[in-house]
Design a protein around this motif. Structure first.
Motif, short mmCIF file in Angstrom:
data_model
loop_
_atom_site.label_atom_id
_atom_site.label_comp_id
_atom_site.label_asym_id
_atom_site.label_seq_id
_atom_site.Cartn_x
_atom_site.Cartn_y
_atom_site.Cartn_z
N PHE A 1 0.78 -1.17 0.09
CA PHE A 1 -0.02 0.17 0.12
C PHE A 1 0.87 1.23 0.19
O PHE A 1 0.42 2.26 -0.64
N PHE B 1 1.57 1.97 -3.66
CA PHE B 1 0.46 2.70 -4.17
C PHE B 1 0.38 4.30 -4.01
O PHE B 1 0.30 4.83 -4.71
N VAL C 1 -7.78 -2.46 -3.58
CA VAL C 1 -7.02 -1.27 -4.24
C VAL C 1 -7.59 -0.68 -5.43
O VAL C 1 -7.59 0.54 -5.55
N TYR D 1 -3.88 5.34 2.69
CA TYR D 1 -3.35 3.99 2.34
C TYR D 1 -2.66 3.05 3.27
O TYR D 1 -2.86 1.84 3.45
#
Length: 197
Positions: free
Chosen positions: A89, A92, A154, A170
């Motif tokens: 995460f 991301f 996601v 996140y």
């Protein structure tokens, strides 16, 4: 002495450079001529490597998938499931603009193909299958339903950002998912290879 060109490497360079052009203008709106101009190559050169805009896009999606898999693999390998979730995460979050552009571009391609009455093709299925297979190996999770849940979470978080609902935290989402997975594994007496209670 003639210049030796690594055609595969050059093709990949063209693909990766075309990502921002396609994301900026959109798949449906941009032409091969505009892509060639943006890349600083002739239209003939572009057609030499990619017989159509659709072929360029599909190869781009596959190339992006390979790059993403390498990036995630390097971040997640050798960690337990909780650390992997948080690290994944974090990746991301660090590259949120890239992943948002990727999502919008894929959506635009999907819409364009549908408007044209064309099948979307196998490209999305191939990259999703590859991502799921890689996640299974890295995370040590064989259950396709859990993998689908993680991928859907996601995708959903990216969509929440696109909707402008709020900026996604996140790390909080990673911790929540990690806790949920831990409880699920304990309840069902499952032990993925990287799980440490």
């Amino acid at each position: 002495m003639p210049k030796i060109v690594d055609h595969d490497r050059y093709r990949k360079e063209l693909l990766l450079k075309s990502f921002d052009l396609l994301a900026e203008k959109g798949y449906a709106a941009i032409t091969m001529r505009q892509i060639a101009q943006g890349l600083g190559v002739s239209t003939g050169t572009l057609y030499h490597y990619f017989p159509s805009k659709e072929a360029l896009f599909e190869q781009l999606v596959e190339e992006l998938c390979e790059v993403d898999i390498l990036n995630f693999s390097s971040r997640l390998t050798g960690k337990d499931l909780t650390e992997q979730t948080i690290a994944g995460f974090a990746l991301f979050e660090e590259h949120r603009d890239y992943f948002l552009k990727q999502t919008l571009l894929m959506t635009d391609f999907y819409q364009h193909q549908r408007r044209e009455g064309k099948d979307v093709g196998d490209v999305f299925k191939r990259v999703c299958d590859q991502a799921e297979k890689t996640m299974s190996v890295i995370l040590g999770i064989d259950d396709p339903q859990i993998l689908m849940l993680m991928m859907s979470l996601v995708d959903g978080l990216l969509m929440q950002e696109l909707y402008g609902h709020r900026r996604v935290d996140y790390q909080s989402q990673a911790k929540l998912l990690s806790e949920m997975l831990t409880l699920y594994f304990e309840k069902h007496q499952l032990t993925p290879k990287n799980y440490e209670p």
